[in-house]
Design an enzyme around this catalytic site. Structure first.
Site: not given
Ligand code: PEP
Length: 258
Positions: A11-13, A97, A99, A169, A175, A215, A236-237
């Protein structure tokens, strides 16, 4: 270990220009080639979907959107639809998600409509569920997570839901560098699979991939993926650099081969 093919999804957000997205997609596609024992999907920003779709042509890497509206078209300024996602070559769509739930008012009811809408266009929903730190500390993890799972699948039968992917998640792990302990993740994954079995049948629930997200990095991927009900990762990151994402893909391959 299991007949479920592991899935590693990035997930490149809200990161990467078109050129950066294509460069990253191309490095991942070079590693995956015609396919590995584990499935791989990348999720660029909406403005890069079309270009990344071209970059991935001929490779086994799938393309995921990060969100969608449930309607196909209409007066919905700023939205994307499942029709358009399918048109641009998306195989998957991340839905619900945390977010989006936290910052954009996404509700369980909206998640359910989006799941039905993408399935109708043969796009695989990756449905995110997870508890906040406050909910975890109040002992409400399973209430929250199983409630989200139930809401997301309501009104759809096991046949329609065959492609479903669930991503557990925990919000406090996204993150933050804090990861759930592998055995704690496994407990929640097992409970999710158990609830899915109660809702739509055991043979269906046995076939559903449940990813862990929060993470995930090269140093913890193997441990998480060694758990019997952890069928992959939503990353993600660490999905923003090929140097980090490829070792996680390789952990997925090791799980498939174990
Ligand atoms: C995510 O955004 O889905 C996620 C899991 O992020 P991170 O890996 O950065 O925690």
């Amino acid at each position: 270990m299991t007949s479920r093919t592991p899935l590693i999804a990035g997930n490149w957000k809200l990161h990467n220009t078109v050129a950066e997205s294509q460069a990253l997609a191309s490095a991942i596609a070079a590693h995956v080639g015609n396919g590995l024992a584990c499935e791989v999907v990348v999720g660029p920003v909406a403005t890069s979907l079309s270009a990344v779709s071209q970059t991935l042509r001929g490779s086994a890497v799938g393309l995921s959107a990060q969100n969608t509206h449930w309607e196909d078209s209409g007066a919905f300024t700023g939205e994307l639809s499942p029709t358009l996602l399918a048109d641009v070559g998306c195989s998957h769509c991340i839905i619900g998600h945390s977010e989006r739930r936290q910052y954009f008012g996404e509700t369980d009811a909206g998640v359910r409509k989006k799941v039905a809408a993408v399935l109708a266009h043969k796009v695989v929903p990756i449905v995110c569920v997870g508890e906040s730190l406050e909910q975890r500390e109040a002992g409400k993890t399973l209430d929250v997570v199983l409630g989200q799972v139930e809401a997301a699948t309501e009104g759809l039968d096991a046949v329609a839901l065959a492609p479903l992917v669930v991503a557990y998640e925990p919000i406090w792990a996204i993150g933050t560098g804090r990861t759930a302990k592998a055995e704690d993740a496994q407990d929640v994954h097992r409970a999710i699979r158990g609830r899915l079995a109660e809702l739509k049948g055991e043979s269906w629930s046995d076939s559903i991939r449940i990813l862990y997200g929060g993470s995930v990095k090269p140093s913890n991927a193997d441990e998480l993926l060694a758990e019997p009900d952890v069928d992959g990762a939503l990353v993600g990151g660490a999905s923003l650099s090929a140097d980090n994402f490829i070792p996680i893909i390789d952990a997925g391959v090791r799980r498939a081969e174990s």
